[in-house]
Design a protein around this motif. Structure first.
Motif, PDB file in Angstrom:
ATOM      1  N   ARG A  79      -0.086  -5.618  -2.661  1.00 56.22           N
ATOM      2  CA  ARG A  79       0.842  -5.564  -0.881  1.00 56.22           C
ATOM      3  C   ARG A  79       1.999  -4.846  -0.124  1.00 56.22           C
ATOM      4  O   ARG A  79       1.688  -4.093   0.630  1.00 56.22           O
ATOM      5  CB  ARG A  79       0.458  -6.962  -0.491  1.00 56.22           C
ATOM      6  N   THR A  80       2.912  -4.725  -1.161  1.00 52.04           N
ATOM      7  CA  THR A  80       3.828  -3.717  -1.296  1.00 52.04           C
ATOM      8  C   THR A  80       3.458  -2.810  -1.433  1.00 52.04           C
ATOM      9  O   THR A  80       4.460  -2.038  -0.850  1.00 52.04           O
ATOM     10  CB  THR A  80       4.942  -4.325  -2.193  1.00 52.04           C
ATOM     11  N   GLN A  81       3.160  -1.980  -2.553  1.00 55.27           N
ATOM     12  CA  GLN A  81       2.420  -0.743  -2.566  1.00 55.27           C
ATOM     13  C   GLN A  81       1.812  -0.329  -1.507  1.00 55.27           C
ATOM     14  O   GLN A  81       2.669   0.563  -0.669  1.00 55.27           O
ATOM     15  CB  GLN A  81       1.957  -0.542  -3.794  1.00 55.27           C
ATOM     16  N   SER A  82       1.247  -1.142  -0.568  1.00 48.64           N
ATOM     17  CA  SER A  82       0.333  -0.511   0.257  1.00 48.64           C
ATOM     18  C   SER A  82       1.368  -0.865   1.642  1.00 48.64           C
ATOM     19  O   SER A  82       1.077   0.044   2.272  1.00 48.64           O
ATOM     20  CB  SER A  82      -1.207  -1.061   1.158  1.00 48.64           C
ATOM     21  N   VAL A  83       2.232  -1.103   1.781  1.00 51.29           N
ATOM     22  CA  VAL A  83       2.809  -1.711   2.961  1.00 51.29           C
ATOM     23  C   VAL A  83       3.910   0.027   2.955  1.00 51.29           C
ATOM     24  O   VAL A  83       4.129   0.585   3.501  1.00 51.29           O
ATOM     25  CB  VAL A  83       3.724  -3.025   2.757  1.00 51.29           C
ATOM     26  N   ASN A  84       4.812  -0.382   1.364  1.00 52.10           N
ATOM     27  CA  ASN A  84       5.361   1.150   1.598  1.00 52.10           C
ATOM     28  C   ASN A  84       4.372   1.848   1.667  1.00 52.10           C
ATOM     29  O   ASN A  84       5.527   3.147   2.684  1.00 52.10           O
ATOM     30  CB  ASN A  84       6.480   0.834   0.081  1.00 52.10           C
ATOM     31  N   LEU A  85       3.248   2.517   1.464  1.00 50.55           N
ATOM     32  CA  LEU A  85       3.326   3.739   1.381  1.00 50.55           C
ATOM     33  C   LEU A  85       2.321   4.157   3.686  1.00 50.55           C
ATOM     34  O   LEU A  85       2.551   5.035   3.072  1.00 50.55           O
ATOM     35  CB  LEU A  85       1.673   3.383   1.124  1.00 50.55           C
ATOM     36  N   MET A  86       2.144   2.896   3.940  1.00 49.62           N
ATOM     37  CA  MET A  86       1.686   2.790   5.546  1.00 49.62           C
ATOM     38  C   MET A  86       3.452   3.323   5.504  1.00 49.62           C
ATOM     39  O   MET A  86       3.941   4.068   7.187  1.00 49.62           O
ATOM     40  CB  MET A  86       1.688   1.080   5.680  1.00 49.62           C
ATOM     41  N   ARG A  87       4.562   2.882   5.139  1.00 50.38           N
ATOM     42  CA  ARG A  87       5.948   3.083   6.161  1.00 50.38           C
ATOM     43  C   ARG A  87       5.845   4.737   5.946  1.00 50.38           C
ATOM     44  O   ARG A  87       6.611   5.025   7.045  1.00 50.38           O
ATOM     45  CB  ARG A  87       6.772   2.063   5.319  1.00 50.38           C
ATOM     46  N   GLY A  88       6.026   5.055   5.052  1.00 47.68           N
ATOM     47  CA  GLY A  88       6.353   6.558   4.524  1.00 47.68           C
ATOM     48  C   GLY A  88       5.390   7.425   5.136  1.00 47.68           C
ATOM     49  O   GLY A  88       6.028   8.453   6.203  1.00 47.68           O
ATOM     50  N   VAL A  89       3.639   6.724   5.710  1.00 46.67           N
ATOM     51  CA  VAL A  89       3.069   7.667   6.269  1.00 46.67           C
ATOM     52  C   VAL A  89       3.415   7.734   7.938  1.00 46.67           C
ATOM     53  O   VAL A  89       3.642   8.900   8.288  1.00 46.67           O
ATOM     54  CB  VAL A  89       1.209   7.551   6.402  1.00 46.67           C
TER      55      VAL A  89
END
Length: 345
Positions: A132-142
């Motif tokens: 979940r943390t990895q997915s949230v960080n990627l969404m934040r970055g995009v």
């Protein structure tokens, strides 16, 4: 010649046996397939069987104990010094056979299937939190690349994910970016739902387990920490004191003493990393509470925060929580503030 002690090197499909007699003479050196394991031990009279503690060792310990054998599990780091030269299955089995007979050897208590199932829930929870943390960080970055910033915090990220999935977010982005953040948002919400399901299961497990219920009365320990401790510590009596239990968790200072001079460093960070993390997280919550509402916190803890850095005080509090947890598991009592030990500085 009768076998008295066996060193068993475990693996997935190939197992190595090193058996000796009561006089120390080698009786059997043999490689077994998985299907040959139980038939081999069924033919033997009861004897001492040593093995390194690992993921499958508890299953085999339970199965061999049913056949009348005395099975002792050892931490692999304690067996390693007995390997004479070279690293192979036969040498490992011989080292295990020798290590299990040492009077100073420390052993690992065999876990029940229920304890292992509980720990599987915890491992799955850790995995899902990381994903979940990895997915949230990627969404934040995009989104940040397109000029959209999500405020700090998992709740704000979940709120944005819900808005994106419901098509309520005003996203003036290229279609490819919208497709990516929508896919990530759906994955984040799915992972979050699975985490909530596991948390509810752990809460129910904590209510049904007597040891976990007692541990949950300690400030800073919730259902996650209580069930993890109850499942990980099969026999608290194997530790002579609360300090030894805290040392097993890696919460005591590393020693570099010599010539009568005592030199203490940072904590050793040995032992079960997951339990240590849970205790430190619980202590961090107590620090936050002490800062927000000092009148409700332990005065000794507030005094410790006043004279020590926050992180030092947090680890000291985690050390204290570990000792209290050992006392509660050993004495089968619940937490009472008037009986807690004085917090060491």
């Amino acid at each position: 010649m009768e076998i008295s002690t066996i060193g068993l090197d475990l693996a997935k499909n190939v197992f190595q046996i090193h058996a000796v007699s009561s006089t120390g003479e080698v009786v059997v050196r043999k490689t077994l397939r998985r299907s040959q394991m139980l038939p081999f031990f069924e033919k033997l009279p009861p004897c001492l069987v040593g093995a390194e503690a690992c993921g499958t060792s508890h299953h085999w310990a339970r199965e061999l104990s049913k056949l009348g054998h005395e099975v002792k599990l050892m931490p692999p780091v304690y067996v390693k010094p007995y390997v004479k030269r070279g690293k192979n299955d036969a040498a490992d089995a011989e080292a295990i056979c020798e290590a299990v007979t040492r009077p100073t050897m420390r052993f690992v208590a065999v876990k029940s299937p229920e304890q292992q199932a509980s720990l599987a829930l915890h491992r799955t929870r850790r995995l899902l939190i990381g994903q979940r943390t990895q997915s949230v960080n990627l969404m934040r970055g995009v989104l940040a690349e397109q000029g959209i910033a999500i405020p700090v915090g998992i709740e704000r990220a979940l709120q944005m994910a819900r808005q994106i999935v419901a098509r309520e977010a005003d996203l003036s982005l290229p279609s490819e970016a919208v497709e990516v953040v929508t896919m990530l948002s759906e994955q984040i919400l799915q992972l979050h739902a699975q985490l909530r399901k596991i948390d509810r299961r752990l809460a129910a497990l904590q209510r049904s387990d007597e040891t976990a219920r007692r541990l949950a009365t300690i400030p800073g320990i919730g259902p996650v920490g209580a069930t993890a401790l109850a499942a990980s510590v099969t026999d608290p009596g194997q530790f002579r004191s609360g300090r030894q239990f805290a040392a097993w968790l890696g919460l005591t200072p590393r020693q570099a003493s010599s010539g009568g001079k005592e030199r203490l460093g940072r904590i050793t960070k040995m032992g079960d990393k997951y339990l240590r993390q849970l205790l430190v997280i619980g202590a961090t919550a107590l620090v936050r509470r002490a800062k927000e509402k000092p009148q409700t916190a332990d005065p000794r803890f507030v005094a410790l925060l006043a004279r020590k850095p926050v992180r030092v005080a947090t680890v000291a509090m985690a050390n204290k929580m570990a000792r209290i947890a050992w006392a509660i598991m050993t004495r089968e009592e619940t937490y009472r503030a008037d009986h807690e030990p004085v917090l060491a500085s």
